[in-house]
Design a protein around this motif. Structure first.
Motif, PDB file in Angstrom:
ATOM      1  N   LEU A  73       0.834  -1.205   0.000  1.00 55.98           N
ATOM      2  CA  LEU A  73       0.000   0.000   0.000  1.00 55.98           C
ATOM      3  C   LEU A  73       0.869   1.254   0.000  1.00 55.98           C
ATOM      4  CD1 LEU A  73      -2.957   0.693  -0.051  1.00 55.98           C
ATOM      5  CD2 LEU A  73      -2.972   0.767   2.428  1.00 55.98           C
ATOM      6  N   MET A  76       2.161   1.797  -3.453  1.00 56.08           N
ATOM      7  CA  MET A  76       1.080   2.233  -4.344  1.00 56.08           C
ATOM      8  C   MET A  76       0.822   3.733  -4.204  1.00 56.08           C
ATOM      9  SD  MET A  76      -1.692  -0.865  -4.005  1.00 56.08           S
ATOM     10  CE  MET A  76      -3.031   0.124  -4.651  1.00 56.08           C
ATOM     11  N   VAL A  77       0.757   4.194  -2.973  1.00 51.02           N
ATOM     12  CA  VAL A  77       0.499   5.617  -2.743  1.00 51.02           C
ATOM     13  C   VAL A  77       1.670   6.446  -3.262  1.00 51.02           C
ATOM     14  CG1 VAL A  77       0.081   7.376  -0.986  1.00 51.02           C
ATOM     15  CG2 VAL A  77      -0.968   5.118  -0.751  1.00 51.02           C
ATOM     16  N   ALA A  80       1.432   6.747  -6.981  1.00 53.14           N
ATOM     17  CA  ALA A  80       0.366   7.657  -7.422  1.00 53.14           C
ATOM     18  C   ALA A  80       0.890   9.093  -7.440  1.00 53.14           C
ATOM     19  CB  ALA A  80      -0.850   7.541  -6.504  1.00 53.14           C
ATOM     20  N   PHE A  81       1.674   9.442  -6.406  1.00 51.07           N
ATOM     21  CA  PHE A  81       2.209  10.804  -6.361  1.00 51.07           C
ATOM     22  C   PHE A  81       3.340  11.003  -7.369  1.00 51.07           C
ATOM     23  CE2 PHE A  81      -0.084  10.865  -2.337  1.00 51.07           C
ATOM     24  CZ  PHE A  81      -0.690  12.106  -2.439  1.00 51.07           C
ATOM     25  N   ILE A  83       3.392   9.613 -10.310  1.00 50.40           N
ATOM     26  CA  ILE A  83       2.698   9.833 -11.586  1.00 50.40           C
ATOM     27  C   ILE A  83       2.208  11.284 -11.676  1.00 50.40           C
ATOM     28  CG2 ILE A  83       0.591   9.246 -12.872  1.00 50.40           C
ATOM     29  CD1 ILE A  83       1.081   6.320 -11.856  1.00 50.40           C
ATOM     30  N   LEU A  84       1.677  11.800 -10.560  1.00 51.28           N
ATOM     31  CA  LEU A  84       1.220  13.194 -10.547  1.00 51.28           C
ATOM     32  C   LEU A  84       2.399  14.140 -10.779  1.00 51.28           C
ATOM     33  CD1 LEU A  84      -1.155  15.112 -10.054  1.00 51.28           C
ATOM     34  CD2 LEU A  84      -0.568  15.099  -7.633  1.00 51.28           C
ATOM     35  N   CYS A  87       3.392  14.110 -14.383  1.00 55.25           N
ATOM     36  CA  CYS A  87       2.382  14.846 -15.145  1.00 55.25           C
ATOM     37  C   CYS A  87       2.638  16.358 -15.059  1.00 55.25           C
ATOM     38  CB  CYS A  87       1.019  14.482 -14.559  1.00 55.25           C
ATOM     39  SG  CYS A  87      -0.358  15.228 -15.362  1.00 55.25           S
TER      40      CYS A  87
END
Lengths: 99, 199
Positions: A73, A76-77, A80-81, A83-84, A87
């Motif tokens: 977990l 995963m978190v 996610a950040f 990827i942000l 971006c």
């Protein structure tokens, strides 16, 4: 036996510890408001986002309990950040060098 | 006797996956803000000065405190103190309402100056300022909807705690509602400096 299936393995955050995290968040809020009153130019943006990120980490790690979750977990978190960040970062590679 | 199997880890992971979509939803809006701020530095600076730092700061304190309350409610239920858990949930919902009332006054002040989405005054402002206010209404508005939904969700969980559907040995729903509430706080942690302070 039921207990092991239905809750977080009994890890409980103490009231005093949670209040301490709250106090740290309040101090950060005071810092960010005070620093914004001083004109540091571009550094104002860096300071504001830096303090906001410190606050976000406190909320995610302790209030959201991520510090005590399993590594799957946590990764995963983190991803996610990432990827942000990719971006936003790649958009600025383009924007910053556009005439 | 057959006990319905509940997978705690999967329930929580599912909630986090949902939160990732929320992070990317707001992340896209933050990207839009950053790109336009980069292009209209001065206009964003001027428009940002019109926002009320005191109201914005007060709402920051309110949301962070509400985050503490929801964390305390989880601790209370883990210790088997049901009534204490319900009180902290009630306080969290109260803080959400205080936040929304503050937001009402803040938006009303802007409306009375003719600044609202689609207004004539907004259309006459320089492009950069109009963009700033459009992003301000879109982002704080979307965040406000999240506050409303989060408070409603906490209300449902509170009713479940009262009926022992959420209890000391099965409280993942409370934890997941708490995660949602912390995310609402997290978004505001970035909204506050970006709109109210960087000016």
């Amino acid at each position: 036996m039921l207990q092991a299936h239905t809750n977080s393995g009994g890890h409980i955050l103490g009231n005093g510890f949670l209040a301490f995290i709250w106090a740290a968040l309040m101090v950060c809020t005071a810092i960010t408001v005070l620093v914004a009153r001083v004109d540091l130019g571009f550094l104002n943006v860096v300071a504001a986002l830096g303090v906001a990120t410190a606050k976000a980490l406190l909320v995610i790690l302790f209030f959201m309990h991520l510090r005590y979750e399993n590594s799957l977990l946590r990764w995963m978190v983190f991803m996610a950040f990432v990827i942000l960040a990719i971006c936003i970062g790649f958009t600025f590679f383009d924007l910053a060098w556009r005439p | 006797m057959t006990e319905m199997h509940k997978d705690y880890a999967a329930a929580k992971m599912g909630m986090w996956l949902f939160l990732f979509t929320e992070i990317l939803l707001f992340g896209g809006l933050f990207l839009l803000y950053a790109a336009y701020r980069h292009r209209f530095v001065l206009a964003f600076h001027q428009a940002g000065q019109a926002l009320d730092v005191v109201l914005g700061g007060a709402n920051t304190v309110v949301l962070i405190t509400s985050s503490l309350f929801v964390a305390l409610s989880i601790t209370a239920l883990q210790q088997g103190r049901k009534v204490r858990c319900q009180w902290f949930l009630a306080l969290t919902i109260l803080m959400a309402l205080v936040f929304l009332v503050n937001k009402y006054f803040e938006w009303s002040a802007k409306f009375s100056h003719g600044i609202y989405p689609g207004s004539e005054h907004l259309a006459q402002l320089p492009q950069g300022q109009a963009l700033f206010y459009s992003l301000y209404f879109a982002m704080t508005g979307l965040h406000g909807i999240h506050v409303l939904l989060g408070a409603a969700l906490l209300g449902v969980v509170m009713a479940f705690v009262a009926r022992d559907r959420v209890r000391q040995d099965d409280y993942v729903l409370l934890e997941n509602a708490g995660l949602y509430w912390h995310l609402v706080d997290l978004v505001w942690i970035y909204l506050f400096p970006l709109f109210y302070l960087i000016s």
